[in-house]
Design an enzyme around this catalytic site. Structure first.
Site, mmCIF file in Angstrom:
data_model
loop_
_atom_site.group_PDB
_atom_site.id
_atom_site.type_symbol
_atom_site.label_atom_id
_atom_site.label_comp_id
_atom_site.label_asym_id
_atom_site.label_seq_id
_atom_site.Cartn_x
_atom_site.Cartn_y
_atom_site.Cartn_z
ATOM 1 N N SER C 287 0.818 -1.214 0.000
ATOM 2 C CA SER C 287 0.000 0.000 0.000
ATOM 3 C C SER C 287 0.847 1.256 0.000
ATOM 4 O O SER C 287 1.939 1.287 0.584
ATOM 5 C CB SER C 287 -0.885 0.028 1.257
ATOM 6 O OG SER C 287 -1.741 -1.074 1.279
ATOM 7 N N HIS C 338 -7.364 0.082 6.060
ATOM 8 C CA HIS C 338 -6.982 -1.313 6.281
ATOM 9 C C HIS C 338 -7.023 -1.684 7.767
ATOM 10 O O HIS C 338 -7.452 -2.766 8.135
ATOM 11 C CB HIS C 338 -5.603 -1.592 5.691
ATOM 12 C CG HIS C 338 -5.589 -1.546 4.197
ATOM 13 N ND1 HIS C 338 -6.312 -2.417 3.424
ATOM 14 C CD2 HIS C 338 -4.960 -0.713 3.319
ATOM 15 C CE1 HIS C 338 -6.118 -2.135 2.134
ATOM 16 N NE2 HIS C 338 -5.307 -1.093 2.045
#
Lengths: 429, 429, 429, 429
Positions: C287, C338
């Protein structure tokens, strides 16, 4: 998709239908460009569909007589081949030896529903062949063509469920050949809960399975058919079934008889079921023995002879063995089908189908064939080459054991109920 | 549907690939039960796919040599036929004359992607045939089989749009044979707004059209290609188009060359377009003339001869006429296609395609063929039987008029740009 | 399915477009029978679509002002509720408090493409909100309605492949927000071989995923993005992948911002991937850290301070911890997403994205979040209630370790390349 | 698509099912991240489905009592609104006035089959409402939600044919409310040849039409139902039908009662039929008059009074007119539906339905309403605003004519057969 078009304009009957069909046939063969090919094909298909049975047969015999190979071309090809039999001359001969009606049939297929027409045509020929053997060359042409078109590579296996089109499900009711479907509610019971159904489909006949198989998910190898045919709506599936029983296999298309799809079918279904239910370990059939009583009668044998285990006689029949156990080839069509697939003759079940039909054809006996993936090829090889029938220890003991066992068999009532099995539908062979 | 499986285990190369392929072929032919048939077919297809070109050709020649008809059976059948040439003996001869490799090819088709394999196989044979004419019998077998399987009755016409799968659209970019597609944006322009695209599909090759046609909706019969290939994104369709221009027809499968689908295709598209746009009255092509320059050069002719209307020479070429107007057969493949379909040669357009390719093949000339439903059959008949080319009054005047017209034609720059047209792609013929 | 109809008759512009829109709006609200409702809705949608931005805003403000709750009814309901605050009076109040424009919006949805219109409407409002806060009540109404309609229960997860419609794939190229897609060839590389893509779809917007996720199948947790973005066409998938890397998550519909689908999405994809690849054991992201440099700059911090492990500063940022390790809440939107899903902060990767954008937003650093099914709920709970960030031992050591580590960090060139990240596209938050 | 999953593990009954349902409800409302939201929703849906009717009602009342608007927030919002009633405060009040159970219901929808659960929930509430009026606020919430979700913009009209899934067709048999379907063969007769059937579908309930309409293609406006219900299998469609008769409209979902789809439905079907059969010019119903006998009995009226045309009384009833012809509003639900759609009261047919049900509800009378596209809006307007019933000249003559006509009406046998109509199914209103 609809194959029959309800709004077609109705045509007046032709005054010389046979002549018209012949004229159209020659026209279709001559249409070198295809500009009018499809149109002529459509007209010919319509003309043929409107023939009565007698005229249709006259037309068929005309095809056999007049549209065989071109005799002059064939003669020339033969001469050249006899002179020098090389690959090029062989190819020429191949071409010359093809009857012109083959091309005609291929062009009929370009009409809407052409494939349906050809399949039904062969179904009619198969019915008429016994009375009129002269039709055989035409039947052979159709068989050749359909076998090529219904090549396994063009078929797809699909589950048939309560979500399938009613038009398709209707075909199951009409064509179930082993254990009659009593109606839509009975049908639904065979598609849901702990039951599954699969069919083979061809793109040109989307509304009908060519062949379909009914499966029950259970926890043991079934020994009688009645519990499988009884399916209350409340029934749910076992959480972790161990066994899949193939309890019915039927063809839908009499016009495709002899084009064997069933063997592919079972192996694909096994793969599909394993993916859906990983707990499955056993794949077996519960199968009829359609030829048993006929064989018993022909040989003056009786299952009810005192002192004999009736399962022994049945095992001898199914394995084609002589009474002393010498191996042979099975005479039963269902046995030939499963053993040819590489399955094993696993158990003989008395009192398994006490319906009138079951009594009539096999004194109520049924049999389990077991499909074990790792054995299929070897079993098949030994069966195909030597006629050896793979058998379980239990069946082997029946055959090799003493001819007279202490077990006693009486079915006096059975003989009273013996009925001829229905002939119209096609159990898979 | 994916035809290629990305996760197949990679196989080590076989040490004797030719021997292995031959061994598998014989095994496949002998597998009387189909238990292992599909498995062997899959292995054979994989083995064949891994052969290098040289070995593949050796294998093909082995098929030609060794897997022709069974000589003994064929001999016996011939004998019986010569003795009594009746329908039954003819049928027997037909059967014996079929080379055994035909059955092998049918069984290869049972492998996953078997049809794709066979189509690509024939494509390779067509490429090798010139160098190796001995392959002809195998090519003939494949052609026979594919022609039967790709029978018009099994094909479906479908519109191809921007909503079609990318995998399919990718094929259009790769196979557009007439007017190169520059990329996805250019492609999109050919599918939306005032453009349409249609393809013929076979169920065994779902990812690819066999042939596709590009159409522009306009208000006049186009006289040049550039405006049709230019499609800004803002372009919208005319509200009430009068004219559909078929400006490109391409085949996607070199392995199906010679199996003509295009004629059916155009007639079906006309019907579909009429249903969607009832205002359409004219259906015409804007077609290339791929053989013009070749013909001019061969005859030492020149369009730019002073005092001559260059369209006259072109009209003579397209109608196959002699300089004095005596009718003949056209030598141009695109002309033969449309005229064979029953279309009319309508107008010759100079300066219609001034791309290098257009200049190279036809000095920039293009032609309109017009499809009139009511005339198709009669036009086709006269063309097929007498070679008569249906033509508009304008074209007739060009041909019948005085050889030298006052119109002047110069294309000095054209000759400088003459390029060989690309060969890899297949314009529809 | 096409949402935009290319052949709509073009309408002449209205002379008083705002008045016309208002008139149609009132008409639509009054159409008690629906006989003309859809017609009016269609006209209103067309009228609104043709407004210029200024007039559209005027119309929106009119909706806010004039089509709020009916003041008289609301007053009466409040009075009754204050008198006796029981369930029946509450229900009445609920009804009266609904602004009339809610019903108007619901009726606009009955126009063809009505849902698309409303989604785009909210997208515009979100853009204008900063300049014109008075639009907030209308935006709230639209958000309320869309949140109800795009309820998770109406969404379906579907794989997106090279077989998906080009119209849909085009949206991926347009909306990929994390790692730009360079074209159709790059896109294809992200869909095949060892890559997968999934999207959430709503039946009323069939041509576009609401959100999509790109996945790479690998044999380790990726520590840099470049190898994932490089996909030569020859690449095949690993036979037995152990790890799935979620390397990009993007929204396609700015009009649905804030309606979080992403969390559902990842958990469903994990289930789908496990079914397809049973060897998968690790599910992780690679990410971006979009807010890192902004945070560093705001605090006058620098990763390149000598003697410090730069990953420590990054870990402090991502966990929201103070320099002494005191826990807080992360300020990074991707981290919040997340961690809110219950994932674990697993590893910080320097030099992971050295593209200009990667350098600009995070000095080239990226981070892996790991999804472990058994920990998701507990992680989520502790995060939601106490802001506790689940972290690997390695990350914990970074945070709890000595502030100054011997590791040395220099990125002089990085600062030279710092660019502003593009703003138009929406990384999932 | 299957909505019910047959292999779900069976759960042991909870010891405190009400408490468990309440606990799960609060948990679901609090799950701010959605990590566990769907899981909790699934559990709650299962818990609710297992409640007995009494406990379910207790749970519902708890929702009404405890999960209304947050009183504190609502109070504050009211205060602010009363202080300054501007758009921002209105928006705040709107938000505060929404009962918390609305959000709960939306979250229940995220469970698998959540929509089905909510629709069935409302069906139960509607049954219980008469006995337990306190449930009204919950029913209102569900209605509000379902009306929003089943917005016309999300529905699709689809033909229902014999090719539709059996699961769907089964619903027609179960829910036909006007003229009972006797079984699968009767059903097939209503779908093929000269019959058509259409339904409205929502993506979340794919297995069931929300409402369906049965149509007969004829060459005149039918005056009796029996010929329409009799459909021998040999029947084919008229080549060029002039008239489409809508002879049955039924709802399948009691949980969606009051959300009117029928009006949209008929207008779309008219468009579809016109496209398929361009010869159609007349679109009419053959409709029951469910309230006639009830109205006659209530008023002590009788159709069989000597010397009176019984159609006159019926016309007065259907137009809501007083005996002197003064216009009113019709009291018949079916009349209200069609007249509200803008249809015209066209003809009254005595002896049109002599089934026990037909006699019981309307002395065997039926009525034709005609849909004329060009009149629909105006008819609807006059009906909605002034209660004016559009009528044919024939009907107008009946009403305006002399009260006593020479026509004589006797139905002595009818009274003997009067039966209560079945109540379980829903004719469309």
């Amino acid at each position: 998709m609809r194959l029959n078009v309800p709004f077609l304009p109705r045509k007046a009957a032709h005054r010389d239908p046979l002549g018209e069909a012949q004229r159209l046939s020659l026209g279709l063969l001559e249409s070198c460009g295809e500009t009018q090919g499809t149109l002529t094909a459509t007209r010919l298909a319509a003309a043929l569909a409107s023939l009565d049975d007698e005229t249709a047969q006259a037309y068929d015999l005309w095809l056999v007589d007049k549209l065989g190979p071109d005799a002059a071309m064939l003669g020339a090809s033969i001469e050249r081949w006899l002179e020098r039999p090389d690959a090029a001359h062989a190819a020429q001969l191949t071409r010359s030896a093809e009857p012109r009606r083959q091309e005609l049939l291929r062009r009929v297929n370009t009409a809407p529903c052409g494939t349906r027409h050809l399949v039904d045509w062969r179904a009619r020929l198969l019915r008429q062949l016994a009375q009129c053997p002269a039709l055989a060359p035409l039947e052979a042409d159709l068989r050749h063509l359909l076998a090529s078109w219904f090549n396994r590579g063009f078929l797809t296996l699909r589950p048939i469920t309560w979500d399938s089109p009613a038009r398709l499900l209707e075909r199951l009711i009409a064509h179930e050949a082993v254990h009659n479907i009593a109606g839509w509610s009975d049908l639904r019971g065979r598609l849901e809960g702990d039951r599954r159904c699969y069919g083979f489909f061809h793109p040109a006949l989307p509304d009908t399975p060519l062949i379909f198989v009914e499966v029950a998910l259970t926890d043991h190898v079934s020994e009688a058919i009645a519990p499988l045919l009884d399916h209350p709506s409340s029934r749910t599936a076992p959480d972790r079934p161990s066994t899949a029983i193939f309890y019915s296999i039927s063809n839908c298309e009499p016009g495709l008889r002899g084009l064997q799809f069933g063997n592919f079918l079972i192996k694909q279904i096994v793969a599909d079921l394993k993916a859906e239910f990983p707990t499955l370990t056993t794949f077996a059939t519960l199968s009829p023995i359609p030829g048993l009583v006929r064989w018993l009668d022909a040989g003056g044998r009786s299952l009810s002879r005192e002192g004999d285990d009736p399962r022994r006689l049945c095992a001898l029949y199914l394995t084609g063995s002589a009474p002393d156990g010498t191996p042979g080839r099975p005479r039963d069509p269902v046995a030939a089908f499963h053993l040819g697939n590489g399955a094993e003759l696993w158990r003989i079940n008395p009192h398994a189908d006490v319906s009138p039909k079951g009594i009539a054809q096999s004194e109520g006996m049924m049999v389990n064939y077991v499909y074990r993936e790792q054995d299929l090829v070897a079993n098949h090889e030994r069966f195909a080459q030597h006629g050896h029938v793979a058998r379980s220890r239990e069946v082997a003991a029946l055959i090799d054991g003493p001819a007279a066992s202490p077990w006693r068999w009486t079915l006096p009532w059975a003989h009273a109920h013996r009925l001829s099995p229905p002939q119209e539908k096609q159990p898979c062979q």
